[in-house]
Structure formats: structure tokens, C-alpha cells
Design an enzyme around this catalytic site. Structure first.
Site, PDB file in Angstrom:
ATOM      1  N   LYS A  96      -7.066   0.304  14.465  1.00  6.87           N
ATOM      2  CA  LYS A  96      -6.751   0.061  12.932  1.00  6.87           C
ATOM      3  C   LYS A  96      -7.965  -0.326  12.359  1.00  6.87           C
ATOM      4  CE  LYS A  96      -4.983  -1.582   9.266  1.00  6.87           C
ATOM      5  NZ  LYS A  96      -3.841  -0.874   8.243  1.00  6.87           N
TER       6      LYS A  96
ATOM      7  N   ALA B 226       6.290 -11.870   3.054  1.00  5.09           N
ATOM      8  CA  ALA B 226       6.885 -11.058   2.485  1.00  5.09           C
ATOM      9  C   ALA B 226       5.972 -10.246   1.421  1.00  5.09           C
ATOM     10  CB  ALA B 226       8.020 -11.457   1.650  1.00  5.09           C
TER      11      ALA B 226
ATOM     12  N   ARG C  60     -13.200  21.388   9.641  1.00  9.99           N
ATOM     13  CA  ARG C  60     -13.734  20.145  10.470  1.00  9.99           C
ATOM     14  C   ARG C  60     -13.945  19.009   9.569  1.00  9.99           C
ATOM     15  NH1 ARG C  60     -18.837  23.194  12.490  1.00  9.99           N
ATOM     16  NH2 ARG C  60     -18.608  23.742  10.144  1.00  9.99           N
TER      17      ARG C  60
ATOM     18  N   LYS D 217      -6.036   0.997  -7.020  1.00 11.69           N
ATOM     19  CA  LYS D 217      -5.622   2.390  -7.039  1.00 11.69           C
ATOM     20  C   LYS D 217      -4.708   2.464  -8.042  1.00 11.69           C
ATOM     21  CE  LYS D 217      -3.633   3.900  -3.124  1.00 11.69           C
ATOM     22  NZ  LYS D 217      -3.418   4.252  -1.601  1.00 11.69           N
TER      23      LYS D 217
ATOM     24  N   CYS E 205      -7.822  -4.107   2.601  1.00 11.13           N
ATOM     25  CA  CYS E 205      -8.182  -3.572   3.856  1.00 11.13           C
ATOM     26  C   CYS E 205      -9.727  -3.268   4.362  1.00 11.13           C
ATOM     27  CB  CYS E 205      -7.468  -2.623   4.355  1.00 11.13           C
ATOM     28  SG  CYS E 205      -5.724  -2.948   4.700  1.00 11.13           S
ATOM     29  N   PHE E 206     -10.274  -2.306   3.544  1.00  9.74           N
ATOM     30  CA  PHE E 206     -11.454  -1.553   3.828  1.00  9.74           C
ATOM     31  C   PHE E 206     -12.516  -2.501   4.146  1.00  9.74           C
ATOM     32  CE2 PHE E 206     -10.481   3.069   2.052  1.00  9.74           C
ATOM     33  CZ  PHE E 206      -9.578   3.224   3.052  1.00  9.74           C
TER      34      PHE E 206
ATOM     35  N   ARG F 193       7.756 -15.740  -4.455  1.00  7.11           N
ATOM     36  CA  ARG F 193       7.828 -14.436  -4.138  1.00  7.11           C
ATOM     37  C   ARG F 193       9.215 -14.213  -3.407  1.00  7.11           C
ATOM     38  NH1 ARG F 193       2.539 -11.869  -1.085  1.00  7.11           N
ATOM     39  NH2 ARG F 193       2.277 -10.519  -2.605  1.00  7.11           N
TER      40      ARG F 193
ATOM     41  N   GLU G  88      -0.176  -1.542  10.647  1.00 13.34           N
ATOM     42  CA  GLU G  88       0.325  -0.542   9.842  1.00 13.34           C
ATOM     43  C   GLU G  88      -0.573   0.237   9.047  1.00 13.34           C
ATOM     44  OE1 GLU G  88       3.743  -0.344   8.863  1.00 13.34           O
ATOM     45  OE2 GLU G  88       2.661   1.244   8.425  1.00 13.34           O
TER      46      GLU G  88
END
Ligand code: UDX
Ligand code: ADP
Length: 463
Positions: free
Chosen positions: A221, A11, A261, A340, A277-278, A40, A162
């Protein structure tokens, strides 16, 4: 098989918002989101949906609309697995901190645990969907566990990565660029793919639903994130050159972004990318490339991370250098701690590393972030294990409002692009600071001319 019940294990930032949107768009489905973490789940079930554990614009109202009707949050993992025809796996896959592949490979222990639990509980055929970002060929491992430890029932494994970005999760989910579904090329595999396509088709146009084999989906992904991160590292590499030459990175980004482009997105120079993620996905890609002996490919992608680490380090160094080569005993205020804007997620946030560097130089760090509290900030610093928790607590303090946080500060570092920062009473902040009053804008969000007019010594990334 007619799909009526689905469940999602995990979750978190992915599982919560994704299932909430599916529940809203598919009132005919019963959706249960389960997690081992009781606290949670309790927070997801909080009467006041403003208190749910994840801050994401628009999420609380989707949860308010669906929860208790066809969306449920529970700790009873086994019951949810048993009932569901489709099981999404949305658990965390952090980078390994031990053993082979330490610091690079994904730690699959949570995924394996899920697979074993599904195998144990399932009494009828199930479709298992990988939602977490996973290295290529994880589906194979899941399948092997399910087939060899299960009760003889059939499992189909799909990869459905995702692509939502935090802070815009709800609109990304409602209006995705594409939905990617990878599955086996067998008739059973194709049937499973179709079952998942039918769910998304409730609100996503068919031409945006892409089906592939499992490995292509898994690799897409990782690759999508690597390409996005590469753009940020490229523009950040140029920001350093701009600072040396007098070019302005914002002007450069605008000029190159107008080339259709290249395009204008992901060209904002910053103090460095963060998020769950990155870094993790690129390290994964590097690890996979290395394991096939593709050293040049591995080094190529690794450089994206090296550049990002350099950008963070460079920012901290610049603060020290500008403050007359010492920040010992000085107060430096961070505006923003999240990786962010519009999220309370702090994983891999640049702020953590910059604070760590500055505390090494014996600075005192004061923080104001609209959605991140002191407990989380200290936990992030403790996780680095640079110094004791007591020392972190002594050097770092968070505040409930920006004006208190900036009181008496020698310098301000803007580390998250929260929009509210622009609207602050900057004159009031200036008056309350030590002079000269320095501002290091790691997100290029403040107006240079106005800041200089007030009297700040203002430095932005790349100009
Ligand atoms: C990313 C991908 O965008 C998403 O598709 C994937 O599913 C998960 O990873 P996310 O990590 O939520 O999403 O945030 P993203 O908006 O991609 O930003 C990542 C980091 O890069 C943030 O720290 C952000 O501030 C930074 N960034 C982004 C820049 O520094 N400059 C930019 O131009 C864009
Ligand atoms: P993401 O950003 O990928 O959603 P999070 O860390 O926010 O990652 O969420 C992952 C969630 O998965 C956590 O809340 C964690 O407690 C949960 N989790 C991990 N392993 C299991 C498991 N075996 N069963 C149930 N929940 C799990």
C-alpha cells in the site's frame, strides 16, 4: 465461523464509502459503521442522503439504498464491536506532530485506542482488519495489544489496504484493479483470509483477489502510493524545464504516455499533489527506510516530497513575480480549494500552501469551491499556525458563486480541476476583473487560445 455481522471503526472517507458498497453487494450481512464523532454520525444518518458528510459521486444513492436495511451508522462503538465477527479499523493515521519521528512517522494513537477497545469488549473470537494505511509491522503492535489485554479470546489480524481514490471511490470499490488481503500463514490465519475473500467474492472476480503475508500487504500500500506520487513529481519537475525552454508539458506527457511501458495515467502536470495519502505514506516509507539505516533509499523517496513542495512554492512565487513583484493589497481569487475534483476533502491540498504564501505577501484571498465552505478553508489555514485565526479570517473570504468571487480580482489561480470551471462565462469574469487580468492555471484545464482571445494574460503549468 459464519460471518453475519461486521463493523467498521471510523466513518471517514475510507470507512463510509467502503462499508456502503459492501452493504450494497452483501445484503445478507449486517454492517455497522461507528465513530466517536457524534456530529459525523448524525450527518451520516441525515434523512436527506445529500447531506451525508462526505461528497463522493454515487455515494449518496448507495447509502439511500442500504441505510436502515443492512447498513447502520452509530456512536455505540462497544456494542458494534461486541456483535461483529469481523472488525475493520478505518481510523485516521496522521503524521506525528510530536516526539520521535515527528513530521514523518505515522501517529498510531487512534489505532492503539481501537485495539484496546476491541480487547476490552470482545467476548468471542474476532477477525480484525487493518483498513487504514499503516506502516509496515503495525499489525504486530495491534496483535500484541489484543493478545495481552484481551479476555483470552482469539484474534486474527488481517491487512486489507484500501486503494480507492477520492472522487472515484464508488466506481473504484465496485470495480477494483485488485483486492489485497494479507494474513498469517497459519491455518487460523488462512481461515480468516478466506472469510474476507468470501465477502469480496460477492462482486469481485476471484483472480483479482490477491492474498499475501501481512507485511507484504502493508508495504504494498505504501509503495503503490509512493510510485504514483513519484510520477507526478517527475512530470512536475519537467514542467519547470518546459517553462524555461518553450516545450509544452502536455505535449511531452502525451508523447511519453503513448509508450505502453510508461502509460498515460498520472502524467498530468499540476500545482502539486495533495490528499491524505501521498505525502503521509512517502514520509512513512522514508522513516521506515531510515530506521533500518537505508539512507540512500530514504533520500531517494524523500525527494518526491521535496519536488512537490517546490512545485507549490514555485507557483506562488510566479504569481507574485508576474504581478510586478507585489501582491500586497491585491485580490487573488482561487478557483478550487479541494485537493482534487469531485471531493470535499481538502487534506494537504496545494491551495492551502499557496494561500499561506500569498497571505504572507499581504494579498487578499477570495475562494470559490463547489464543495468546500469558508469554515473548512479557515480551519485549514489555522492548522498551519503561520498566523492568528483572526488574521487568516481577515485575509481570506469564500463565496457562494464564482462570479462574485472574481469581482474586482487582480488574478485568478485555478487550483482544483473541477470540470465546471471550463464552462464558466469567462468573458463575464474578464469584464469584472482588474486589468491586466491574469489567470494562473495550476491544473492546465482551460483553453489557452480562447483565454488569450478574451484578453486574459494566461499562464499554465509547464508551457
Ligand atoms: C491516492 C491513490 O490514488 C489511491 O489508490 C490511494 O488509496 C489513496 O491515495 P487520492 O489521494 O484519493 O488517492 O487521489 P489521487 O487521484 O491519487 O490524486 C492525488 C493527488 O495527485 C491529487 O492532488 C491530484 O490532483 C494529483 N494528481 C493526480 C496530479 O497532480 N496529476 C496526476 O496526473 C494525477
Ligand atoms: P480516512 O480518510 O482514512 O477515512 P478520516 O479522517 O476521514 O480518514 O476518518 C477517520 C475517522 O475515524 C474519523 O471520523 C474519526 O473520528 C474516527 N476515529 C478515530 N479514532 C476513533 C476511535 N478510537 N473510535 C471510533 N472512531 C474513531
Amino acid at each position: 465461523m459464519e460471518i453475519t455481522k461486521i463493523c467498521c471503526i471510523g466513518a471517514g472517507y475510507v470507512g463510509g464509502p467502503t462499508m456502503a458498497v459492501i452493504a450494497q453487494k452483501c445484503p445478507h450481512l449486517k454492517i455497522t459503521v461507528v465513530d466517536l464523532n457524534q456530529e459525523r454520525i448524525d450527518a451520516w444518518n441525515d434523512e436527506n442522503t445529500d447531506n451525508i458528510p462526505i461528497f463522493e459521486p454515487g455515494l449518496s444513492s448507495v447509502v439511500a439504498e442500504t441505510r436502515g436495511k443492512n447498513l447502520f451508522f452509530s456512536n455505540d462503538v462497544e456494542k458494534a464491536i461486541e456483535e461483529a465477527q469481523i472488525i475493520f479499523i478505518s481510523v485516521n493515521t496522521p503524521t506525528k506532530t510530536y516526539g520521535k519521528g515527528k513530521g514523518m512517522a505515522a501517529d498510531l494513537k487512534y489505532i492503539e485506542l481501537c485495539a484496546r477497545q476491541i480487547a476490552k469488549v470482545a467476548k468471542d473470537n474476532k477477525i480484525v482488519v487493518e483498513k487504514s494505511t499503516l506502516p509496515v509491522r503495525t499489525a504486530e503492535a495491534i496483535k500484541s495489544i489484543l493478545d495481552n489485554t484481551g479476555n483470552g479470546v482469539q484474534f486474527q489480524i488481517l491487512s486489507n489496504p484500501e486503494f480507492l481514490a477520492e472522487g472515484t471511490a464508488i466506481s473504484d470499490l465496485l470495480n477494483p484493479d485488485r483486492i489485497l488481503i494479507g494474513g498469517d500463514q497459519t491455518p487460523e490465519g488462512q481461515k480468516a483470509i478466506q472469510a474476507l475473500v468470501d465477502i469480496y467474492a460477492n462482486w469481485v472476480p476471484q483472480d483479482k483477489i490477491l492474498t499475501t503475508n501481512v507485511w507484504s500487504s502493508e508495504l504494498s500500500k505504501l509503495t503503490a502510493n509512493a510510485f504514483l506520487a513519484q510520477r507526478i513529481s517527475s512530470i512536475n519537475a519537467l514542467s519547470e524545464l518546459c517553462e524555461k525552454t518553450g516545450a509544452d508539458i502536455n505535449e511531452v506527457a502525451r508523447a511519453i504516455g503513448m509508450d505502453t511501458r510508461i502509460g498515460s495515467k498520472f502524467l498530468k502536470a499540476s500545482v502539486g499533489f495533495g490528499g491524505s495519502c501521498f505525502k503521509k505514506d512517502i514520509l512513512n516509507l522514508v522513516y521506515i527506510a531510515k530506521s533500518y539505516g537505508l539512507n540512500e533509499t530514504a533520500d531517494y523517496w524523500e525527494q518526491v516530497i521535496i519536488m512537490n513542495d517546490h512545485q507549490k512554492k514555485r507557483f506562488a512565487d510566479k504569481i507574485v513575480k508576474t504581478l510586478y513583484n507585489t501582491v500586497a493589497g491585491k485580490k487573488i481569487t482561487f478557483l478550487g480549494w479541494a485537493f482534487k475534483k469531485d471531493t470535499n476533502d481538502t487534506r494537504e491540498s496545494a491551495a492551502i500552501y499557496i494561500a499561506d504564501d500569498l497571505i504572507n505577501e499581504q494579498a487578499g484571498i477570495c475562494v470559490y469551491d463547489p464543495k468546500v465552505n469558508q469554515k473548512k478553508i479557515l480551519a485549514d489555514l489555522d492548522y498551519l499556525e503561520t498566523r492568528s485565526a483572526a488574521e487568516n479570517a481577515k485575509s481570506t473570504k469564500s463565496f457562494e458563486n464564482p462570479y462574485d468571487a472574481c469581482q474586482g480580482a487582480h488574478a485568478i489561480a485555478v487550483l482544483t480541476e473541477w470540470e465546471e470551471f471550463v464552462d464558466y462565462d469567462w468573458q463575464r469574469i474578464y469584464d469584472a476583473m482588474q486589468k491586466p487580468a491574469f489567470v494562473f492555471d495550476g491544473r492546465n484545464i482551460l483553453n489557452k487560445t480562447e483565454m488569450q482571445k478574451i484578453g486574459f494574460v494566461y499562464q499554465a503549468i509547464g508551457s
